[in-house]
Design an enzyme around this catalytic site. Structure first.
Site, PDB file in Angstrom:
ATOM      1  CG  HIS A  34     121.906 -95.499  29.874  1.00  0.00           C
ATOM      2  ND1 HIS A  34     122.331 -94.351  29.233  1.00  0.00           N
ATOM      3  CD2 HIS A  34     122.121 -95.283  31.199  1.00  0.00           C
ATOM      4  CE1 HIS A  34     122.792 -93.491  30.128  1.00  0.00           C
ATOM      5  NE2 HIS A  34     122.666 -94.022  31.332  1.00  0.00           N
ATOM      6  CG  ASP A  72     120.931 -94.091  35.321  1.00  0.00           C
ATOM      7  OD1 ASP A  72     121.572 -94.343  34.277  1.00  0.00           O
ATOM      8  OD2 ASP A  72     120.741 -92.934  35.744  1.00  0.00           O
ATOM      9  CG  HIS A  94     118.973 -91.011  30.972  1.00  0.00           C
ATOM     10  ND1 HIS A  94     118.510 -92.077  31.727  1.00  0.00           N
ATOM     11  CD2 HIS A  94     120.270 -90.848  31.349  1.00  0.00           C
ATOM     12  CE1 HIS A  94     119.472 -92.518  32.527  1.00  0.00           C
ATOM     13  NE2 HIS A  94     120.548 -91.791  32.317  1.00  0.00           N
ATOM     14  NE  ARG A 142     125.471 -83.149  29.388  1.00  0.00           N
ATOM     15  CZ  ARG A 142     124.379 -82.707  30.025  1.00  0.00           C
ATOM     16  NH1 ARG A 142     123.883 -81.510  29.770  1.00  0.00           N
ATOM     17  NH2 ARG A 142     123.786 -83.467  30.922  1.00  0.00           N
TER      18      ARG A 142
HETATM   19  C1  GA4 Z   1     124.555 -96.869  33.478  1.00  0.00           C
HETATM   20  C2  GA4 Z   1     124.517 -96.040  34.771  1.00  0.00           C
HETATM   21  C3  GA4 Z   1     125.940 -95.752  35.327  1.00  0.00           C
HETATM   22  O1  GA4 Z   1     126.583 -94.772  34.512  1.00  0.00           O
HETATM   23  C4  GA4 Z   1     126.801 -97.040  35.338  1.00  0.00           C
HETATM   24  C5  GA4 Z   1     126.946 -97.509  33.902  1.00  0.00           C
HETATM   25  C6  GA4 Z   1     127.818 -98.748  33.643  1.00  0.00           C
HETATM   26  C7  GA4 Z   1     129.252 -98.367  33.262  1.00  0.00           C
HETATM   27  O2  GA4 Z   1     129.486 -97.314  32.699  1.00  0.00           O
HETATM   28  O3  GA4 Z   1     130.117 -99.207  33.530  1.00  0.00           O
HETATM   29  C8  GA4 Z   1     127.092 -99.541  32.527  1.00  0.00           C
HETATM   30  C9  GA4 Z   1     125.649 -98.943  32.446  1.00  0.00           C
HETATM   31  C10 GA4 Z   1     125.531 -98.036  33.665  1.00  0.00           C
HETATM   32  C11 GA4 Z   1     124.572-100.050  32.427  1.00  0.00           C
HETATM   33  C12 GA4 Z   1     124.926-101.256  31.528  1.00  0.00           C
HETATM   34  C13 GA4 Z   1     126.427-101.575  31.517  1.00  0.00           C
HETATM   35  C14 GA4 Z   1     127.054-101.045  32.797  1.00  0.00           C
HETATM   36  C15 GA4 Z   1     127.724 -99.512  31.144  1.00  0.00           C
HETATM   37  C16 GA4 Z   1     127.095-100.697  30.489  1.00  0.00           C
HETATM   38  C17 GA4 Z   1     127.099-100.893  29.185  1.00  0.00           C
HETATM   39  C18 GA4 Z   1     128.124 -96.802  36.069  1.00  0.00           C
HETATM   40  C19 GA4 Z   1     126.002 -98.178  35.893  1.00  0.00           C
HETATM   41  O4  GA4 Z   1     125.959 -98.546  37.051  1.00  0.00           O
HETATM   42  O5  GA4 Z   1     125.272 -98.784  34.901  1.00  0.00           O
END
Ligand code: GA4
Length: 330
Positions: free
Chosen positions: A206, A208, A263, A273
């Site tokens: 994914h 961020d 990443h 980890r």
């Molecule tokens: C990815 C980056 C951060 O960890 C996060 C993630 C969020 C979550 O875990 O709730 C998301 C992911 C993240 C992007 C797409 C959506 C939302 C999980 C998911 C499948 C906290 C964020 O802000 O976006």
């Protein structure tokens, strides 16, 4: 074929084949924040990788080790206890499930929104007497890491020759900044030893959504980044350094001069980890758009949107989706 089927305990998880390139690369940009040329190297790293490692970062070691030991203590509790701190909406504990749209990983985690950090009753009920210690370790760590992230964003603005050097950092410093903090634990997965040619996904690929992410992990490997040519490379762990990711919002603000880095994290068969990640985001009402000073006659590649709109759309997506696609101009 013997050895190829997944043991029952891990059959619901995603796998990826071993790729040679993942072990051979060692060219991850290294930024020494104490050096005068760091602003140019930061810009170059963001252009070429959307990712870099930072040393001489100024975050006190004590803040790092204190929070790590609090996290280890929490993750060592029985699942039934940890689940009392769930679900992670918006702050809390979760095991295996990531987001709300069916993603899973070999990971458990705590998620916090930084402006209402651990205020929840649920944490107090799980941590009991040590909840105050946890809260203060979290606050110390987040404040120090946010300061470093702002320093990096100001050097970045200098390197891009933007007059207002706080153009990015002021978004993280804003009282309304919608930043997130995450503590991840990837337990060892001994069943993996039987599957020699495959790796199991701890946290799927994914980008961020925020502006910048600051990651620190213990000395267990697992993090991989995708290069511009699509190859995955393993990032050697370094518990004394931080790793910086360009997020989607910074990609938009630079009109794609910087690109957010894809990443993922692979599970480890032997070692646990632990990672801690600060995701620096803007206030919900902030318009995310290319900075006029970076456009130099170009047109914006993106439609106008606020961080609230982008975040809402991100939360309706699956982890591996290209979230910016819906906001690109055709
Ligand atoms: C990815 C980056 C951060 O960890 C996060 C993630 C969020 C979550 O875990 O709730 C998301 C992911 C993240 C992007 C797409 C959506 C939302 C999980 C998911 C499948 C906290 C964020 O802000 O976006």
């Amino acid at each position: 074929m013997v050895g190829m089927s997944k043991p029952a305990a891990i059959e619901h998880y995603s796998f990826t084949r071993n790729c040679m390139s993942a072990t051979l690369h060692s060219g991850i940009p290294l930024i020494d924040l104490s050096k005068p040329d760091s602003k140019h190297l930061i810009v170059k790293a963001c252009e070429e990788f959307g990712f870099f490692k930072v040393i001489n970062h100024g975050v006190p070691l004590e803040f790092i080790t204190d929070l790590e030991s609090q996290a280890v203590k929490f993750f060592s509790l029985p699942l039934s206890e940890k689940e009392k701190a769930g679900p992670p909406a918006p702050s809390g504990y979760c095991n295996k499930r990531i987001g709300a749209n069916g993603d899973v990983g070999w990971v458990e985690y705590l998620l916090f929104t930084t402006n209402s950090c651990s205020s929840s009753q649920r944490f107090t009920s799980v941590f009991g007497d040590s909840s105050e210690k946890f809260r203060s370790a979290l606050n110390d760590y987040i404040s120090a890491v946010r300061k470093m992230a702002c320093e990096i964003l100001e050097l970045m603005a200098d390197g891009l020759m933007i007059q207002t050097r706080t153009v990015f950092s002021k978004l993280l410093m804003d009282e309304q900044s919608d930043s997130v903090f995450r503590l991840n634990h990837y337990p060892p997965c001994p069943e993996l030893q039987a599957l020699k040619d495959r790796n199991m996904i701890g946290f799927g690929e994914h980008t961020d959504p925020q502006i910048i992410s600051v990651l620190r992990s213990n000395n267990t490997s697992g993090l991989q980044i995708s290069l511009r040519d699509g190859n995955w490379i393993s990032v050697p762990p370094d518990q004394n350094s931080f790793f910086i990711n360009v997020g989607d919002s910074l990609q938009v603000m630079t009109n794609r001069r910087f690109q957010s880095v894809k990443h993922r994290v692979l599970a480890n068969s032997l070692k646990s980890r632990v990672s801690m990640i600060y995701f620096g985001g803007p206030p919900l009402s902030e318009k995310i758009a290319p900075l006029p000073s970076l456009m130099k006659g170009e047109t914006s590649l993106y439609k106008e949107f606020t961080w609230f709109e982008y975040k809402r759309s991100a939360h309706n997506s699956k982890l591996a989706d290209n979230r910016l696609e819906h906001f690109e101009k055709i």
